[in-house]
Design an enzyme around this catalytic site. Structure first.
Site, short mmCIF file in Angstrom:
data_model
loop_
_atom_site.label_atom_id
_atom_site.label_comp_id
_atom_site.label_asym_id
_atom_site.label_seq_id
_atom_site.Cartn_x
_atom_site.Cartn_y
_atom_site.Cartn_z
NE ARG A 79 -11.02 -9.48 -2.67
CZ ARG A 79 -11.24 -8.48 -3.52
NH1 ARG A 79 -11.40 -8.74 -4.82
NH2 ARG A 79 -11.30 -7.24 -3.11
CE LYS A 130 -3.87 -1.92 2.69
NZ LYS A 130 -4.96 -1.65 1.73
#
Length: 495
Positions: free
Chosen positions: A349, A275
């Site tokens: 996920r 990130k």
């Protein structure tokens, strides 16, 4: 915060500060304010005449009474127009009053705010606002003695009134808010404290205190179950993953449970797909779904809700490292489906798909997952509403109704089959990210492939788990979103 109820005349009740709700179109002539105004020599009416305070929603004015009232101060808080008064507005007004009291250095309040209008659940709503608005997380700060938060609120009923029903309503609201604050605390702890093992310890501690069954799977047990989705995310970290299983079975024997799944990424660097530096420190909140599930169990047990409830929390850190999973890797999930990793920052996920598959063994009556899953949800809905997608319209409707009642509103996004085209892989059954468009929906579509035949809803709290600026009963920081929503849903479904 200590909450009590008393049946005393508000004009003769001694206290450090008395909170009074002011209706914009009936201020200050209503039955609660008029006698206070007379005792203050018309001082409240003068505020209205000058325009200094008009009763607009969430506006606060603190007045010293200088001995003219037994209350040392009045905290006037606007509730808006009478015809627009709702439980949510009372929550907001109470939160605003709690903040005003904090600024004034008042640590104990008495309140007739709930008597500002005819609103169902007014006492509970105002108690929620006081507790949640007065919340602060100062575990790692040296707090000056003059910055203490509000420590107690006395809810005032008319003199001679029976107090039993009010005490029950206030007590239930306090129990619920204790669970919300528990969830807020979990999210607020830094990543070097709130590791997967820390979450597991807190779950075991909470469960032991409240009579909830809790079991924690370690890495070896997860390997035996082929939970490779979770294990792959954890490979880059020295912190071992955990899979937390909570069971609260207070409903009818044999009744299929509601299963809650909470994403527990205790720190998300993005892994190899790192990130940006800016804002990465906030990625400790990537376990807010796990915190919401734990808080919901705490509230359900504390309120003794007659429901069967199972909680599943996959917990891991997502860090880069020599052993970290990489773009291009193919992971075989617990369900047997293979997933091509195209973005290691789409890790949530990968945890959830194994947990959703594990949930099938419970034959859930409803399957609900909560996750800070996609930044795209924040882009779509901002920090005001939570995204919801699922395969059962009735379940979505029930959760949306609960969201309106609790103030934790949901907005449904479509989950059409065409979105599945974004998740097709050339080398595996699926890929774990679908590109720059429809990111929230494509993530939910991915999860749908692991929900089986269960009635399932995915709740994306990426935009609502953390408050950047501060709102009436949502101080800056972790919000504990999901706990009040789910408890309201469970109450209604149990009835």
């Amino acid at each position: 915060m200590n909450i009590s109820v008393a049946a005393e005349e508000h004009t003769t009740h001694p206290c450090p500060a008395l909170v009074v709700g002011c209706v914009e179109d009936d201020f200050p002539a209503d039955g609660l304010l008029a006698p206070l105004d007379r005792l203050l020599g018309g001082g409240i009416a003068a505020l209205r005449a000058s325009g200094e305070f008009t009763g607009r929603l969430n506006r606060v004015k603190v007045l010293h009474t200088f001995g003219r009232l037994p209350a040392e101060r009045l905290i006037l808080v606007g509730v808006g127009k009478r015809g627009e008064l709702t439980a949510e507005r009372l929550r907001q007004a109470a939160g605003s009053a709690a903040k005003g009291a904090g600024v004034a250095g008042v640590t104990r309040l008495s309140s007739v705010l709930h008597r500002a209008g005819d609103v169902d659940g007014a006492i509970g709503a105002s108690v929620e606002g006081f507790i949640l608005g007065g919340y602060s997380f100062s575990n790692y700060k040296t707090v000056p003695p003059d910055e203490r938060p509000v420590e107690g609120v006395t809810v005032l009923l008319p003199a001679g009134a029976a107090t039993a029903d009010a005490e029950r309503e206030a007590g239930e609201a306090a129990t619920l808010c204790e669970a919300v604050c528990f969830a807020r605390d979990l999210v607020s702890h830094p990543g070097n404290v709130a590791t997967p093992s820390f979450l597991a310890e807190k779950a075991l501690e909470m469960a032991g205190r409240l009579g909830i069954t809790c079991r924690v799977l370690d890495r070896e047990e997860m390997e035996r179950l082929s939970m490779e989705g979770i294990l792959s995310v954890a490979k880059g970290s020295h912190q071992p993953p955990r899979f937390i299983i909570l069971e609260y079975l207070a409903g009818a024997a044999g009744k299929r449970p509601t299963v809650l799944v909470g994403k527990g990424v205790t720190f998300d660097s993005g892994g190899i797909s790192l990130k940006p530096r800016e804002g990465m420190e906030r990625m400790k909140d990537d376990m807010a779904g796990a915190a919401a599930v734990m808080g919901t169990f705490m509230a359900a047990a504390g309120l003794r809700l007659p429901v069967n409830l199972v909680g599943l929390i996959p917990a891991a850190e997502n860090l880069p490292g020599g052993g970290a999973y990489k773009p291009g890797d193919i992971v075989r999930t617990m369900a047997g489906k293979t997933v091509e990793i195209v973005n290691t920052d789409a890790e949530g996920r990968m945890l959830l798909c194994d947990a959703l598959h594990y949930a099938q063994r419970y034959k859930p009556a409803a399957l609900i997952d909560l996750a800070t899953l996609t930044g795209a949800c924040l882009v779509a809905l901002g920090a005001i509403a939570t995204g919801a997608m699922g395969n059962d319209p009735a379940l979505i409707k029930g959760l949306k109704t609960a969201g309106e009642a609790s103030g934790e509103r949901l907005w449904e996004l479509p989950l059409w089959d065409e979105y599945g085209e974004l998740m097709k892989s050339d080398v595996a059954d699926l890929k774990n990210a679908g590109g720059p468009h429809a990111g929230t929906i494509s993530a939910a579509w991915f999860l749908k492939q692991f929900a089986g035949k269960a009635k399932w809803v995915h709740i994306d709290i990426a935009g609502t788990a953390w408050e950047e600026k501060g709102r009436p009963y949502l101080p800056k920081g972790a919000t504990g979103v999901g706990v009040r929503l789910l408890v309201e849903y469970l109450r209604k479904s149990a009835g």
